[in-house]
Design an enzyme around this catalytic site. Structure first.
Site, PDB file in Angstrom:
ATOM      1  N   ARG A 220       0.896  -1.062  -0.140  1.00  0.00           N
ATOM      2  CA  ARG A 220      -0.101  -0.130   0.010  1.00  0.00           C
ATOM      3  C   ARG A 220       0.894   1.211   0.017  1.00  0.00           C
ATOM      4  O   ARG A 220       1.929   1.262   0.679  1.00  0.00           O
ATOM      5  CB  ARG A 220      -0.954   0.151   1.419  1.00  0.00           C
ATOM      6  CG  ARG A 220      -2.126  -1.056   1.362  1.00  0.00           C
ATOM      7  CD  ARG A 220      -3.029  -0.803   0.292  1.00  0.00           C
ATOM      8  NE  ARG A 220      -3.997  -1.876   0.373  1.00  0.00           N
ATOM      9  CZ  ARG A 220      -4.273  -2.869  -0.428  1.00  0.00           C
ATOM     10  NH1 ARG A 220      -3.241  -3.178  -1.477  1.00  0.00           N
ATOM     11  NH2 ARG A 220      -5.490  -3.687  -0.392  1.00  0.00           N
ATOM     12  N   HIS A 268      -1.661  -0.453  -9.909  1.00  0.00           N
ATOM     13  CA  HIS A 268      -2.475  -1.510  -8.805  1.00  0.00           C
ATOM     14  C   HIS A 268      -2.867  -2.440  -9.340  1.00  0.00           C
ATOM     15  O   HIS A 268      -3.935  -3.033  -9.360  1.00  0.00           O
ATOM     16  CB  HIS A 268      -3.458  -0.710  -8.114  1.00  0.00           C
ATOM     17  CG  HIS A 268      -3.696  -1.267  -6.751  1.00  0.00           C
ATOM     18  ND1 HIS A 268      -4.165  -0.908  -5.624  1.00  0.00           N
ATOM     19  CD2 HIS A 268      -3.586  -2.839  -6.393  1.00  0.00           C
ATOM     20  CE1 HIS A 268      -4.287  -1.823  -4.607  1.00  0.00           C
ATOM     21  NE2 HIS A 268      -3.887  -2.791  -5.071  1.00  0.00           N
TER      22      HIS A 268
HETATM   23  P1  NDP Z   1      -0.314 -11.834   4.911  1.00  0.00           P
HETATM   24  O1  NDP Z   1      -1.201 -11.390   5.990  1.00  0.00           O
HETATM   25  O2  NDP Z   1      -0.440 -13.111   4.424  1.00  0.00           O
HETATM   26  O3  NDP Z   1       1.042 -11.259   5.234  1.00  0.00           O
HETATM   27  C1  NDP Z   1       1.429 -10.291   5.643  1.00  0.00           C
HETATM   28  C2  NDP Z   1       2.971 -10.274   6.310  1.00  0.00           C
HETATM   29  O4  NDP Z   1       3.311  -9.021   6.595  1.00  0.00           O
HETATM   30  C3  NDP Z   1       3.192 -11.268   7.268  1.00  0.00           C
HETATM   31  O5  NDP Z   1       4.559 -11.938   7.018  1.00  0.00           O
HETATM   32  C4  NDP Z   1       3.181 -10.415   8.522  1.00  0.00           C
HETATM   33  O6  NDP Z   1       4.022 -11.156   9.399  1.00  0.00           O
HETATM   34  C5  NDP Z   1       3.996  -9.221   7.948  1.00  0.00           C
HETATM   35  N1  NDP Z   1       3.581  -8.073   8.772  1.00  0.00           N
HETATM   36  C6  NDP Z   1       2.688  -7.434   9.020  1.00  0.00           C
HETATM   37  N2  NDP Z   1       2.589  -6.488   9.946  1.00  0.00           N
HETATM   38  C7  NDP Z   1       4.084  -6.361  10.182  1.00  0.00           C
HETATM   39  C8  NDP Z   1       4.808  -5.499  10.913  1.00  0.00           C
HETATM   40  N3  NDP Z   1       4.461  -4.617  11.646  1.00  0.00           N
HETATM   41  N4  NDP Z   1       6.242  -5.672  10.919  1.00  0.00           N
HETATM   42  C9  NDP Z   1       6.898  -6.776  10.242  1.00  0.00           C
HETATM   43  N5  NDP Z   1       6.012  -7.855   9.294  1.00  0.00           N
HETATM   44  C10 NDP Z   1       4.768  -7.448   9.483  1.00  0.00           C
HETATM   45  O7  NDP Z   1      -0.825 -10.724   3.544  1.00  0.00           O
HETATM   46  P2  NDP Z   1      -0.636 -11.259   1.887  1.00  0.00           P
HETATM   47  O8  NDP Z   1       0.712 -11.716   1.798  1.00  0.00           O
HETATM   48  O9  NDP Z   1      -1.659 -11.826   1.498  1.00  0.00           O
HETATM   49  O10 NDP Z   1      -0.884  -9.697   1.555  1.00  0.00           O
HETATM   50  C11 NDP Z   1       0.048  -8.689   1.656  1.00  0.00           C
HETATM   51  C12 NDP Z   1      -0.302  -7.351   1.228  1.00  0.00           C
HETATM   52  O11 NDP Z   1      -0.491  -7.065  -0.276  1.00  0.00           O
HETATM   53  C13 NDP Z   1      -1.909  -6.984   1.317  1.00  0.00           C
HETATM   54  O12 NDP Z   1      -2.118  -6.553   2.645  1.00  0.00           O
HETATM   55  C14 NDP Z   1      -2.018  -6.011   0.431  1.00  0.00           C
HETATM   56  O13 NDP Z   1      -1.945  -4.756   1.068  1.00  0.00           O
HETATM   57  C15 NDP Z   1      -1.094  -6.374  -0.584  1.00  0.00           C
HETATM   58  N6  NDP Z   1      -1.687  -6.566  -1.918  1.00  0.00           N
HETATM   59  C16 NDP Z   1      -1.588  -5.937  -3.055  1.00  0.00           C
HETATM   60  C17 NDP Z   1      -2.037  -6.438  -4.290  1.00  0.00           C
HETATM   61  C18 NDP Z   1      -1.525  -5.461  -5.631  1.00  0.00           C
HETATM   62  O14 NDP Z   1      -1.977  -5.927  -6.597  1.00  0.00           O
HETATM   63  N7  NDP Z   1      -0.752  -4.436  -5.311  1.00  0.00           N
HETATM   64  C19 NDP Z   1      -2.767  -7.378  -4.340  1.00  0.00           C
HETATM   65  C20 NDP Z   1      -3.039  -8.315  -3.159  1.00  0.00           C
HETATM   66  C21 NDP Z   1      -2.473  -7.702  -1.932  1.00  0.00           C
HETATM   67  P3  NDP Z   1       3.423 -12.587  10.036  1.00  0.00           P
HETATM   68  O15 NDP Z   1       4.130 -13.452   9.492  1.00  0.00           O
HETATM   69  O16 NDP Z   1       4.245 -12.495  11.366  1.00  0.00           O
HETATM   70  O17 NDP Z   1       2.097 -12.339  10.377  1.00  0.00           O
HETATM   71  C1  OXD Z   2      -5.723  -6.567  -2.726  1.00  0.00           C
HETATM   72  C2  OXD Z   2      -5.287  -5.720  -3.625  1.00  0.00           C
HETATM   73  O1  OXD Z   2      -5.468  -6.234  -1.385  1.00  0.00           O
HETATM   74  O2  OXD Z   2      -5.823  -5.802  -4.699  1.00  0.00           O
HETATM   75  O3  OXD Z   2      -5.940  -7.741  -2.968  1.00  0.00           O
HETATM   76  O4  OXD Z   2      -4.684  -4.585  -3.416  1.00  0.00           O
END
Ligand code: NDP
Ligand code: OXD
Length: 305
Positions: A220, A268
């Site tokens: 984001r 995006h």
């Molecule tokens: P997950 O919840 O599976 O993974 C999030 C990861 O971030 C985990 O490893 C988590 O740690 C880590 N994390 C969260 N907070 C912190 C912190 N404060 N410090 C360190 N590590 C942290 O999410 P996804 O992988 O499914 O998705 C990630 C993001 O990708 C979404 O939230 C979205 O914003 C973005 N996205 C973007 C898209 C695009 O097209 N650009 C499409 C889809 C998603 P832990 O393993 O310890 O929980």
């Molecule tokens: C998602 C995205 O969060 O599209 O899936 O960004």
């Protein structure tokens, strides 16, 4: 059972895809739907919640739920469920391969040399000498980190809690972040937007990257300090930034990112939610909930993801 579909666009496509996966449900579309048991949502109008007093669960059509969680109208006592992979991990791996190979094989420099009709070969370097850091190694970042490691790059990952992924040097906490930043010739950002990650990549942290590093943000826009990034790009400290997400989307006309020679913009689209796979996942989870079984992907509201 009644299921509401309320999205900012393509509601009919979502309706048709879900109808095929959940034929036992009565589907309703849009903000004026009657009270339903489940809601399938993406960027819904705030007014939708006032008409939905009996929801048992809400499904986000995206992996990131920061937008829904920021809505004051979102019912606090109804579980919110996010998309888990649904074909997005494979798309993120494609995106990451592109960015990694562009940087590793120095295609940007060759393109620049071509504009000057300059023949400028560069020496061989083994993949293992190329260090990639992945911030956020959950469903999407974890798949990317492992794919890049299997390809032969040296990969470090950072998460909130301790993790272990084959072939990836996993870290967490402040020290872990410092280590990842200091070693990453390419930094890939897969963090959810939460109060803990907003503004994480500020001036000081960007300066911890090695000179000439590249960065890609697909999480984001708010995770990154835009002015600090532009400054680091202008100084050449960061060689190139690949940006798929922005604080305000669509990115405003005239924003400096549009014309910056070291910024590569995608709108995006790093990973799109495929209709069919997403609806299969939602349908399976609804059936499990109906049967009183547990499901994965429930958002922890205290953590914010
Ligand atoms: P997950 O919840 O599976 O993974 C999030 C990861 O971030 C985990 O490893 C988590 O740690 C880590 N994390 C969260 N907070 C912190 C912190 N404060 N410090 C360190 N590590 C942290 O999410 P996804 O992988 O499914 O998705 C990630 C993001 O990708 C979404 O939230 C979205 O914003 C973005 N996205 C973007 C898209 C695009 O097209 N650009 C499409 C889809 C998603 P832990 O393993 O310890 O929980
Ligand atoms: C998602 C995205 O969060 O599209 O899936 O960004």
């Amino acid at each position: 059972m009644d299921v509401l579909i309320c999205t900012d666009k393509e509601q009919d496509r979502w309706h048709d895809a879900l109808a095929g996966c959940l034929p036992e449900a009565r589907l309703h579309v849009g903000v004026d739907a009657p009270p339903c048991d489940y809601a399938v949502l993406w960027k819904p109008p705030a007014a939708v919640f006032a008409r939905q007093p009996r929801l048992q669960a809400m499904f986000s059509l995206g992996a990131g739920v920061n937008g829904l969680l920021a809505m004051p109208e979102l019912p606090r006592d109804v579980p919110l469920v996010r998309m888990e992979d649904c074909g997005m991990a494979a798309q993120m791996v494609e995106y990451a391969y592109y960015v990694a190979l562009r940087q590793f094989r120095r295609f940007r420099q060759f393109a620049a040399a071509q504009t000057e009709q300059r023949w400028a070969p560069r020496g061989f370097r083994p993949r293992a000498k190329f260090h990639i850091g992945v911030l956020g190694i959950g469903v999407l970042g974890g798949a990317v980190a492992q794919a890049l490691a299997e390809f032969g790059f040296t990969v470090s990952g950072w998460s909130r809690s301790p993790k272990s992924l084959d072939g990836v040097h996993c870290t967490h906490g402040d020290n872990g972040l410092n280590t990842v930043l200091a070693s990453s010739q390419l930094l890939l950002v897969f963090l959810p937007l939460t109060t803990a990650t907003e503004g994480l990549l500020n001036r000081q942290r960007l300066s911890q990257l090695p000179a000439g590093a590249c960065l890609a943000n697909v999480s984001r826009g708010e995770v990154l300090d835009d002015e600090a990034l532009l400054d680091a790009l202008d100084r050449g400290h960061i060689e190139e930034a690949h940006l798929d997400v922005f604080r305000h989307e669509p990115l405003a006309a005239g924003h400096r990112y549009w014309s910056h020679p070291r910024v590569c913009i995608t709108p995006h689209v790093a990973a799109l939610t495929p209709y069919a796979i997403a609806c299969i996942q939602v349908a399976e989870k609804i059936r499990r909930l109906q049967a009183g079984e547990s499901i994965t992907g429930i958002v922890d509201r205290a953590r914010g993801y």
